[in-house]
Design a protein around this motif. Structure first.
Motif, mmCIF file in Angstrom:
data_model
loop_
_atom_site.group_PDB
_atom_site.id
_atom_site.type_symbol
_atom_site.label_atom_id
_atom_site.label_comp_id
_atom_site.label_asym_id
_atom_site.label_seq_id
_atom_site.Cartn_x
_atom_site.Cartn_y
_atom_site.Cartn_z
ATOM 1 N N ILE A 1 1.013 -1.263 0.052
ATOM 2 C CA ILE A 1 -0.021 -0.036 -0.077
ATOM 3 C C ILE A 1 0.856 1.075 -0.017
ATOM 4 C CG2 ILE A 1 -1.627 1.418 1.318
ATOM 5 C CD1 ILE A 1 -2.958 -1.327 2.186
ATOM 6 N N ALA A 2 1.987 1.208 0.837
ATOM 7 C CA ALA A 2 2.839 2.527 0.897
ATOM 8 C C ALA A 2 3.428 2.841 -0.428
ATOM 9 C CB ALA A 2 4.109 2.159 2.006
ATOM 10 N N GLN A 3 3.830 1.683 -1.015
ATOM 11 C CA GLN A 3 4.442 1.630 -2.495
ATOM 12 C C GLN A 3 3.553 2.424 -3.435
ATOM 13 O OE1 GLN A 3 6.110 -2.191 -2.794
ATOM 14 N NE2 GLN A 3 7.989 -1.632 -1.789
ATOM 15 N N VAL A 4 2.356 2.021 -3.359
ATOM 16 C CA VAL A 4 1.082 2.478 -4.331
ATOM 17 C C VAL A 4 1.077 3.967 -4.030
ATOM 18 C CG1 VAL A 4 -1.098 2.733 -4.874
ATOM 19 C CG2 VAL A 4 0.277 0.361 -4.911
ATOM 20 N N ILE A 5 1.138 4.308 -2.937
ATOM 21 C CA ILE A 5 0.759 5.758 -2.361
ATOM 22 C C ILE A 5 1.944 6.712 -2.822
ATOM 23 C CG2 ILE A 5 0.752 7.292 -0.243
ATOM 24 C CD1 ILE A 5 -0.654 5.318 1.180
ATOM 25 N N ALA A 6 3.275 6.019 -2.477
ATOM 26 C CA ALA A 6 4.451 6.527 -3.043
ATOM 27 C C ALA A 6 4.523 6.738 -4.469
ATOM 28 C CB ALA A 6 5.756 5.932 -2.672
ATOM 29 N N ASP A 7 4.099 5.799 -5.491
ATOM 30 C CA ASP A 7 3.974 6.048 -6.642
ATOM 31 C C ASP A 7 2.868 7.063 -7.248
ATOM 32 O OD1 ASP A 7 5.873 3.920 -7.123
ATOM 33 O OD2 ASP A 7 4.163 2.449 -7.571
ATOM 34 N N GLU A 8 1.840 7.127 -6.655
ATOM 35 C CA GLU A 8 0.797 8.140 -6.946
ATOM 36 C C GLU A 8 1.477 9.373 -6.632
ATOM 37 O OE1 GLU A 8 -2.289 8.077 -8.394
ATOM 38 O OE2 GLU A 8 -1.980 5.813 -8.540
ATOM 39 N N ILE A 9 2.063 9.640 -5.552
ATOM 40 C CA ILE A 9 2.672 11.124 -5.279
ATOM 41 C C ILE A 9 3.699 11.382 -6.141
ATOM 42 C CG2 ILE A 9 3.458 12.444 -3.326
ATOM 43 C CD1 ILE A 9 2.516 10.462 -1.342
ATOM 44 N N ARG A 10 4.500 10.428 -6.531
ATOM 45 C CA ARG A 10 5.529 10.488 -7.465
ATOM 46 C C ARG A 10 5.074 11.045 -8.836
ATOM 47 N NH1 ARG A 10 7.805 5.646 -6.586
ATOM 48 N NH2 ARG A 10 8.916 6.453 -4.930
#
Ligand SMILES: Cc1cc2nc3c(=O)[nH]c(=O)nc-3n(C[C@H](O)[C@H](O)[C@H](O)COP(=O)(O)O)c2cc1C
Length: 170
Positions: free
Chosen positions: A19-28
């Motif tokens: 989940i954290a990685q998906v959140i990071a990808d979205e912000i990126r």
């Protein structure tokens, strides 16, 4: 200058990490520079303009190492925008009471820091690779295995973060 954002997570079996990685990808994707790492790897939060911290819920609470991040860096975290999220399998059923208890998992966190925004997301229960003790607890709770993560809701929350965090800062 491009703002740098830290996404820090705790995770016992990997579902919160994903989940954290998906959140990071979205912000990126929104044009920010994002570092995503386990809370235990975080040595300094001062390079970041904002921090997103998340933990799975175990027995009603955030994992201790995630609370420790807030405790250890409370001064620095209180000087910059902070978002927090909790991941729990109970959230696969939507009710006000369940949502309330998921929010309550962050009570200890709020003793040290003051997140501007909080997310609560449904998690995953995969008996494969789980410790005997944890499996026993899930069996006692009569939980049935499954992946209840709502990627649409997670992505939506993540995409709104920069505007929520940076608007409040100014
Ligand atoms: C021993 C144990 C206790 C749990 N306690 C809760 C709880 O109190 N509330 C909840 O919603 N989910 C609870 N869960 C479910 C986890 O939060 C969920 O499976 C989460 O996705 C796990 O994240 P992880 O894979 O990052 O460790 C529990 C799971 C285990 C194994």
């Amino acid at each position: 200058m491009i703002e740098r954002i830290l996404v820090a997570y705790a995770s016992r079996y990997g579902s919160t990490e994903e989940i954290a990685q998906v959140i990071a990808d979205e912000i990126r994707d929104l044009g920010y520079e994002v570092d995503c790492m386990n809370v235990m790897e975080v040595e300094d939060v001062t390079p970041y303009a904002a921090v997103v911290a998340g933990s799975p819920i175990y027995m009603g609470k955030w994992l201790p190492e995630a609370v420790d991040l807030a405790k250890h860096f409370r001064v620095e975290l209180n000087e910059r925008p902070l978002a927090a999220f909790a991941v729990g399998y109970s959230m696969k059923e939507e009710s006000d009471l369940i949502k309330k208890s998921a929010r309550a998992s962050m009570n200890e966190l709020r003793m040290y820091v003051h997140p501007q925004t909080e997310g609560t997301f449904a998690g995953k229960f995969d008996p494969e690779g789980m410790s005997k003790a944890d499996l026993q607890i899930m069996k006692m709770a009569r939980a049935t295995p499954g992946d209840a993560r709502d990627w649409t809701a997670i992505r939506k929350w993540a995409r709104a973060l920069p505007s929520v965090l940076f608007t409040l800062k100014e």
